[in-house]
Design a protein around this motif. Sequence first.
Motif, PDB file in Angstrom:
ATOM      1  N   ARG A  26      -1.815  -3.301  17.761  1.00 59.64           N
ATOM      2  CA  ARG A  26      -2.629  -3.192  18.971  1.00 59.64           C
ATOM      3  C   ARG A  26      -2.769  -1.741  19.415  1.00 59.64           C
ATOM      4  O   ARG A  26      -3.683  -1.402  20.168  1.00 59.64           O
ATOM      5  CB  ARG A  26      -2.011  -4.004  20.108  1.00 59.64           C
ATOM      6  N   HIS A  27      -1.847  -0.880  18.952  1.00 61.38           N
ATOM      7  CA  HIS A  27      -1.805   0.499  19.430  1.00 61.38           C
ATOM      8  C   HIS A  27      -2.022   1.529  18.328  1.00 61.38           C
ATOM      9  O   HIS A  27      -2.331   2.690  18.631  1.00 61.38           O
ATOM     10  CB  HIS A  27      -0.456   0.771  20.098  1.00 61.38           C
ATOM     11  N   PHE A  28      -1.827   1.133  17.072  1.00 61.16           N
ATOM     12  CA  PHE A  28      -1.891   2.080  15.965  1.00 61.16           C
ATOM     13  C   PHE A  28      -2.756   1.514  14.839  1.00 61.16           C
ATOM     14  O   PHE A  28      -2.937   0.290  14.744  1.00 61.16           O
ATOM     15  CB  PHE A  28      -0.477   2.367  15.420  1.00 61.16           C
ATOM     16  N   PRO A  29      -3.280   2.391  13.981  1.00 65.58           N
ATOM     17  CA  PRO A  29      -3.986   1.890  12.796  1.00 65.58           C
ATOM     18  C   PRO A  29      -3.076   0.974  11.978  1.00 65.58           C
ATOM     19  O   PRO A  29      -1.858   1.115  11.997  1.00 65.58           O
ATOM     20  CB  PRO A  29      -4.325   3.170  12.030  1.00 65.58           C
ATOM     21  N   ASP A  30      -3.687   0.058  11.251  1.00 65.72           N
ATOM     22  CA  ASP A  30      -2.904  -0.931  10.513  1.00 65.72           C
ATOM     23  C   ASP A  30      -1.869  -0.304   9.595  1.00 65.72           C
ATOM     24  O   ASP A  30      -0.743  -0.808   9.481  1.00 65.72           O
ATOM     25  CB  ASP A  30      -3.835  -1.836   9.698  1.00 65.72           C
ATOM     26  N   TRP A  31      -2.229   0.809   8.929  1.00 63.15           N
ATOM     27  CA  TRP A  31      -1.292   1.382   7.967  1.00 63.15           C
ATOM     28  C   TRP A  31      -0.062   1.945   8.678  1.00 63.15           C
ATOM     29  O   TRP A  31       1.059   1.857   8.155  1.00 63.15           O
ATOM     30  CB  TRP A  31      -1.973   2.454   7.109  1.00 63.15           C
TER      31      TRP A  31
ATOM     32  N   LEU B  12      19.035   4.607  20.926  1.00 60.30           N
ATOM     33  CA  LEU B  12      17.709   4.917  20.398  1.00 60.30           C
ATOM     34  C   LEU B  12      16.690   3.890  20.874  1.00 60.30           C
ATOM     35  O   LEU B  12      15.545   4.235  21.193  1.00 60.30           O
ATOM     36  CB  LEU B  12      17.770   4.958  18.866  1.00 60.30           C
ATOM     37  N   LEU B  13      17.104   2.629  20.925  1.00 60.26           N
ATOM     38  CA  LEU B  13      16.220   1.566  21.400  1.00 60.26           C
ATOM     39  C   LEU B  13      15.840   1.799  22.861  1.00 60.26           C
ATOM     40  O   LEU B  13      14.667   1.669  23.245  1.00 60.26           O
ATOM     41  CB  LEU B  13      16.920   0.220  21.233  1.00 60.26           C
ATOM     42  N   ALA B  14      16.824   2.177  23.677  1.00 57.91           N
ATOM     43  CA  ALA B  14      16.552   2.462  25.087  1.00 57.91           C
ATOM     44  C   ALA B  14      15.640   3.673  25.233  1.00 57.91           C
ATOM     45  O   ALA B  14      14.726   3.690  26.085  1.00 57.91           O
ATOM     46  CB  ALA B  14      17.868   2.690  25.828  1.00 57.91           C
ATOM     47  N   ALA B  15      15.874   4.684  24.411  1.00 57.83           N
ATOM     48  CA  ALA B  15      15.027   5.872  24.463  1.00 57.83           C
ATOM     49  C   ALA B  15      13.587   5.531  24.087  1.00 57.83           C
ATOM     50  O   ALA B  15      12.636   6.051  24.697  1.00 57.83           O
ATOM     51  CB  ALA B  15      15.580   6.943  23.519  1.00 57.83           C
ATOM     52  N   ALA B  16      13.410   4.673  23.110  1.00 60.35           N
ATOM     53  CA  ALA B  16      12.068   4.272  22.673  1.00 60.35           C
ATOM     54  C   ALA B  16      11.320   3.578  23.802  1.00 60.35           C
ATOM     55  O   ALA B  16      10.163   3.906  24.113  1.00 60.35           O
ATOM     56  CB  ALA B  16      12.166   3.359  21.455  1.00 60.35           C
ATOM     57  N   VAL B  17      11.983   2.635  24.453  1.00 55.63           N
ATOM     58  CA  VAL B  17      11.338   1.883  25.531  1.00 55.63           C
ATOM     59  C   VAL B  17      11.084   2.795  26.736  1.00 55.63           C
ATOM     60  O   VAL B  17      10.003   2.741  27.354  1.00 55.63           O
ATOM     61  CB  VAL B  17      12.206   0.674  25.926  1.00 55.63           C
ATOM     62  N   GLY B  18      12.051   3.642  27.070  1.00 55.09           N
ATOM     63  CA  GLY B  18      11.876   4.545  28.198  1.00 55.09           C
ATOM     64  C   GLY B  18      10.746   5.535  27.989  1.00 55.09           C
ATOM     65  O   GLY B  18       9.944   5.790  28.901  1.00 55.09           O
ATOM     66  N   LEU B  19      10.666   6.099  26.783  1.00 52.98           N
ATOM     67  CA  LEU B  19       9.597   7.056  26.492  1.00 52.98           C
ATOM     68  C   LEU B  19       8.232   6.377  26.499  1.00 52.98           C
ATOM     69  O   LEU B  19       7.248   6.949  26.979  1.00 52.98           O
ATOM     70  CB  LEU B  19       9.859   7.711  25.133  1.00 52.98           C
ATOM     71  N   ALA B  20       8.183   5.149  25.987  1.00 54.61           N
ATOM     72  CA  ALA B  20       6.919   4.408  26.007  1.00 54.61           C
ATOM     73  C   ALA B  20       6.465   4.156  27.441  1.00 54.61           C
ATOM     74  O   ALA B  20       5.262   4.188  27.735  1.00 54.61           O
ATOM     75  CB  ALA B  20       7.071   3.082  25.255  1.00 54.61           C
ATOM     76  N   PHE B  21       7.397   3.918  28.340  1.00 56.48           N
ATOM     77  CA  PHE B  21       7.063   3.690  29.749  1.00 56.48           C
ATOM     78  C   PHE B  21       6.359   4.917  30.337  1.00 56.48           C
ATOM     79  O   PHE B  21       5.422   4.792  31.129  1.00 56.48           O
ATOM     80  CB  PHE B  21       8.331   3.378  30.545  1.00 56.48           C
ATOM     81  N   VAL B  22       6.799   6.098  29.932  1.00 52.44           N
ATOM     82  CA  VAL B  22       6.204   7.341  30.436  1.00 52.44           C
ATOM     83  C   VAL B  22       4.840   7.591  29.808  1.00 52.44           C
ATOM     84  O   VAL B  22       3.910   8.048  30.482  1.00 52.44           O
ATOM     85  CB  VAL B  22       7.149   8.525  30.147  1.00 52.44           C
ATOM     86  N   ILE B  23       4.708   7.261  28.522  1.00 49.92           N
ATOM     87  CA  ILE B  23       3.494   7.619  27.779  1.00 49.92           C
ATOM     88  C   ILE B  23       2.361   6.631  27.992  1.00 49.92           C
ATOM     89  O   ILE B  23       1.210   7.011  28.235  1.00 49.92           O
ATOM     90  CB  ILE B  23       3.815   7.728  26.268  1.00 49.92           C
ATOM     91  N   ASP B  24       2.672   5.332  27.898  1.00 51.59           N
ATOM     92  CA  ASP B  24       1.612   4.314  27.880  1.00 51.59           C
ATOM     93  C   ASP B  24       2.218   2.984  28.316  1.00 51.59           C
ATOM     94  O   ASP B  24       3.057   2.424  27.601  1.00 51.59           O
ATOM     95  CB  ASP B  24       1.019   4.211  26.465  1.00 51.59           C
TER      96      ASP B  24
ATOM     97  N   GLY C 215       2.214   8.008  21.294  1.00 53.77           N
ATOM     98  CA  GLY C 215       2.848   6.698  21.237  1.00 53.77           C
ATOM     99  C   GLY C 215       3.608   6.441  19.949  1.00 53.77           C
ATOM    100  O   GLY C 215       4.502   5.582  19.898  1.00 53.77           O
ATOM    101  N   LEU C 216       3.266   7.181  18.910  1.00 50.16           N
ATOM    102  CA  LEU C 216       3.986   7.035  17.643  1.00 50.16           C
ATOM    103  C   LEU C 216       5.454   7.434  17.776  1.00 50.16           C
ATOM    104  O   LEU C 216       6.302   6.926  17.033  1.00 50.16           O
ATOM    105  CB  LEU C 216       3.329   7.889  16.554  1.00 50.16           C
ATOM    106  N   VAL C 217       5.744   8.318  18.702  1.00 52.84           N
ATOM    107  CA  VAL C 217       7.128   8.789  18.850  1.00 52.84           C
ATOM    108  C   VAL C 217       8.051   7.648  19.294  1.00 52.84           C
ATOM    109  O   VAL C 217       9.051   7.351  18.625  1.00 52.84           O
ATOM    110  CB  VAL C 217       7.205   9.990  19.812  1.00 52.84           C
ATOM    111  N   PRO C 218       7.761   6.963  20.416  1.00 51.93           N
ATOM    112  CA  PRO C 218       8.647   5.849  20.777  1.00 51.93           C
ATOM    113  C   PRO C 218       8.620   4.706  19.764  1.00 51.93           C
ATOM    114  O   PRO C 218       9.644   4.046  19.542  1.00 51.93           O
ATOM    115  CB  PRO C 218       8.123   5.404  22.145  1.00 51.93           C
TER     116      PRO C 218
END
Length: 264
Positions: free
Chosen positions: A183-188, A34-46, A8-11
């Motif tokens: 909600r998805h990643f450590p705070d840092w 890039l924004l579209a790629a981020a949202v599209g990849l997130a749809f596939v991953i999680d 999930g860090l990738v998108p």
Amino acid sequence: MRPRASWGLVPAALLSASAVLLFGVREPLPGYALLAAAVGLAFVIDRALFKDLLLLAIGLLIISAISVEADISYPNMALMGAVLTLAVLVPYLLSRYAFGDHAIRFPIRTGQRWTPLERWYLPLVLLLGYLILPTYFIRSGAYQNWPAVTAPDEIARLFVGVGFVGIWDELFFICTAFTLLRRHFPDWQANLLQAVIFTSFLWELGYQSWGPLMTFPFALLQGYTFALTKSLTYVVLVHLLFDAVVFLVIVHAHTRDWLPIFLY
């Protein structure tokens, strides 16, 4: 516990990088791609990550509809105020009513008393602003990204504009972007991701030259402070104290006989 590394860090990183293109280097087409790629990849991953990145993407799209360069003319202030308000309001309403999770919150009253450290941090912010900001704005020439103000109504508009954007920064970058990302990643990790977006926006606003060396740590500190205090009121107060010095320095930088109180 959220994993230190996930796909999930990738998108999420792509979304942050899109802000650099949209606001930092002002390349809208690659930024939107890039924004579209981020949202599209997130749809596939999680799918849960997809929903939250979609909210952020919508906010970034709304902001990108206008230039956020410093312009305090009445029409531009009205336009910018409306657009930035929508960039916070639309993701909030979608989260609350379309997704039904009420993830985005604006904790004004927490019921918790500020600790002595939190109280002492406030004058420290003023001191740091006094020591850092005049050197940055004047020696880098970044103050020229803001208009010279001499008439009373111009000074008032600059004051209101600086304060409004400071409050909005915390509503969008901290209460919206940081809140959704953590909600998805450590705070840092969430903090680093939001700081990239925060810094990119401030670059277009006018904090250029070596400004990111100042604005990126400031964005990280604001995210960390919010995670610690859970208080929108506190991080807004910190930001407004810093911005009060920003306002005074810009006025002085354009008219050196006014407010000759700074060292640079």
